[in-house]
Enzyme design. Structure first.
Site, mmCIF file in Angstrom:
data_model
loop_
_atom_site.group_PDB
_atom_site.id
_atom_site.type_symbol
_atom_site.label_atom_id
_atom_site.label_comp_id
_atom_site.label_asym_id
_atom_site.label_seq_id
_atom_site.Cartn_x
_atom_site.Cartn_y
_atom_site.Cartn_z
ATOM 1 N N LYS A 153 -3.938 -8.415 -4.538
ATOM 2 C CA LYS A 153 -3.395 -8.838 -3.233
ATOM 3 C C LYS A 153 -4.395 -8.773 -2.074
ATOM 4 C CE LYS A 153 1.434 -8.002 -4.140
ATOM 5 N NZ LYS A 153 2.685 -7.370 -3.760
ATOM 6 N N ASP A 192 6.068 -10.470 1.198
ATOM 7 C CA ASP A 192 6.576 -9.158 0.790
ATOM 8 C C ASP A 192 7.378 -8.489 1.908
ATOM 9 O OD1 ASP A 192 5.618 -9.129 -1.793
ATOM 10 O OD2 ASP A 192 3.726 -8.179 -1.257
HETATM 11 P P1 ATR Z 1 -0.935 -1.977 -4.592
HETATM 12 O O1 ATR Z 1 -1.333 -3.403 -4.395
HETATM 13 O O2 ATR Z 1 0.217 -1.783 -5.561
HETATM 14 O O3 ATR Z 1 -0.691 -1.251 -3.306
HETATM 15 P P2 ATR Z 1 -3.396 -0.504 -4.807
HETATM 16 O O4 ATR Z 1 -4.000 -1.211 -3.640
HETATM 17 O O5 ATR Z 1 -4.227 -0.203 -6.012
HETATM 18 O O6 ATR Z 1 -2.152 -1.291 -5.373
HETATM 19 O O7 ATR Z 1 -2.761 0.855 -4.236
HETATM 20 C C1 ATR Z 1 -2.127 1.779 -5.067
HETATM 21 C C2 ATR Z 1 -1.516 2.882 -4.206
HETATM 22 O O8 ATR Z 1 -0.835 3.818 -5.067
HETATM 23 C C3 ATR Z 1 -2.538 3.703 -3.446
HETATM 24 O O9 ATR Z 1 -1.935 4.191 -2.262
HETATM 25 C C4 ATR Z 1 -2.836 4.852 -4.425
HETATM 26 O O10 ATR Z 1 -3.330 6.016 -3.800
HETATM 27 P P3 ATR Z 1 -4.923 6.176 -3.508
HETATM 28 O O11 ATR Z 1 -5.214 5.308 -2.312
HETATM 29 O O12 ATR Z 1 -5.123 7.597 -3.261
HETATM 30 O O13 ATR Z 1 -5.624 5.670 -4.763
HETATM 31 C C5 ATR Z 1 -1.437 5.107 -4.930
HETATM 32 N N1 ATR Z 1 -1.409 5.764 -6.239
HETATM 33 C C6 ATR Z 1 -1.609 5.210 -7.454
HETATM 34 N N2 ATR Z 1 -1.469 6.122 -8.451
HETATM 35 C C7 ATR Z 1 -1.176 7.301 -7.823
HETATM 36 C C8 ATR Z 1 -0.906 8.625 -8.285
HETATM 37 N N3 ATR Z 1 -0.919 8.925 -9.592
HETATM 38 N N4 ATR Z 1 -0.625 9.561 -7.364
HETATM 39 C C9 ATR Z 1 -0.606 9.272 -6.045
HETATM 40 N N5 ATR Z 1 -0.853 8.029 -5.538
HETATM 41 C C10 ATR Z 1 -1.132 7.066 -6.415
#
Ligand code: ATR
Length: 270
Positions: free
Chosen positions: A66, A103
């Site tokens: 995205k 969204d």
């Molecule tokens: P999306 O398009 O779904 O937002 P993304 O840009 O990869 O995908 O973002 C994923 C989000 O989920 C981020 O806020 C990530 O936290 P970080 O910025 O610290 O990486 C969060 N996230 C993913 N897995 C996680 C986990 N196991 N625990 C906490 N936060 C998680």
């Protein structure tokens, strides 16, 4: 002639968008084909070029593309320009690409229209600070919320978003830990942790008796976040099925000029 559309992501096999758009097409009598297209991040630019050459008219964008796709657009219009994240791409006859984001509109429409949640003056917490959060923050600010807190595992990403949108409303950035002893009227899970079956260490204090919890994720069974919210006595915990259908309807409207009726599609999915 059948017009071709799709959704790009990685992984993408689980996507319900092809089923939803097929129902929209039947309902409106439009002759379209809509398919799920798996693209690895490193092949994004090249594959988009090929899809456009092959005549695709538009496509939705999901995890993890995205934010990266926004840089490949000839123009980012509507909510995409503000959000810096794209979920709907339109291809013009001269093969230029316009990115939009439905969204936020989809979320707000599900909350206010389908679930009858009032956002005016609400205290809102968004968990996560990735592309999904970017997509919904402008719409939440426009909906008249009183305050917006963005909490993330990586504080800096939440801080960057708070800085980006800081002049548009009252936004604070936080770690999960620092949420302890704070309570919100609406809590939205926009992390992708549920995809790995995980719930990050959110303090249960964020939920009060009247808090509405909303998970942008959806699953055939309860999502981990919805299960967590219910375990902590949340009486109003919802998965993101409604947002999924509403954002799809808004994309369909952008491409085809007509907004399908989401009610029957949502009932069937649920
Ligand atoms: P999306 O398009 O779904 O937002 P993304 O840009 O990869 O995908 O973002 C994923 C989000 O989920 C981020 O806020 C990530 O936290 P970080 O910025 O610290 O990486 C969060 N996230 C993913 N897995 C996680 C986990 N196991 N625990 C906490 N936060 C998680």
């Amino acid at each position: 002639m059948t017009d071709r559309y799709g959704v790009i992501g990685h992984p993408i096999a689980h996507s319900k968008s092809p089923v939803i758009h097929a129902q929209f097409a039947r309902q409106t009598g439009h002759d379209i084909r809509y398919e799920a297209i798996d693209i690895e991040p490193r092949k994004l630019k090249k594959t988009i070029r090929r899809l456009v050459r092959d005549g695709i008219r538009g496509f939705n964008v999901t995890v993890p593309h995205k934010e990266a796709i926004a840089d490949l657009m000839d123009a980012n219009v509507g909510q995409a320009e503000r959000a810096g994240a794209v979920n709907t791409v339109s291809v013009t006859s001269d093969h230029s690409l316009a990115g939009d984001n439905t969204d936020g509109i989809g979320l707000i429409r599900d909350l206010t229209h389908n679930l009858r949640v009032s956002l005016e003056g609400a205290t809102v917490l968004v968990l996560g600070a990735g592309g999904a959060t970017r997509g919904i923050v402008p719409a939440l600010l426009d909906a008249g919320t009183e305050s917006l807190t963005i909490a993330n595992r990586t504080l800096q990403r939440a801080q960057d978003l708070a800085d980006t949108f800081g002049n548009e409303g009252d936004i604070a950035a936080s770690t999960f830990e620092d949420l302890a002893n704070q309570r919100f009227e609406l809590v939205i899970n926009a992390t992708s942790a549920g995809l790995q079956g995980e719930v990050p260490p959110f303090p249960p204090s964020i939920i009060g008796p009247n808090t509405v919890c909303y998970d942008l994720s959806y699953a055939m069974t309860e999502t981990p976040f919805v299960a967590w919210a219910r375990e902590h006595d949340c009486r109003h915990a919802h998965q993101g099925w409604g947002m999924l259908v509403e954002q799809a309807a808004e994309s369909f409207r952008i491409w085809r000029g007509v907004r399908p009726d989401t009610g029957p599609v949502l009932r069937q999915l649920r």
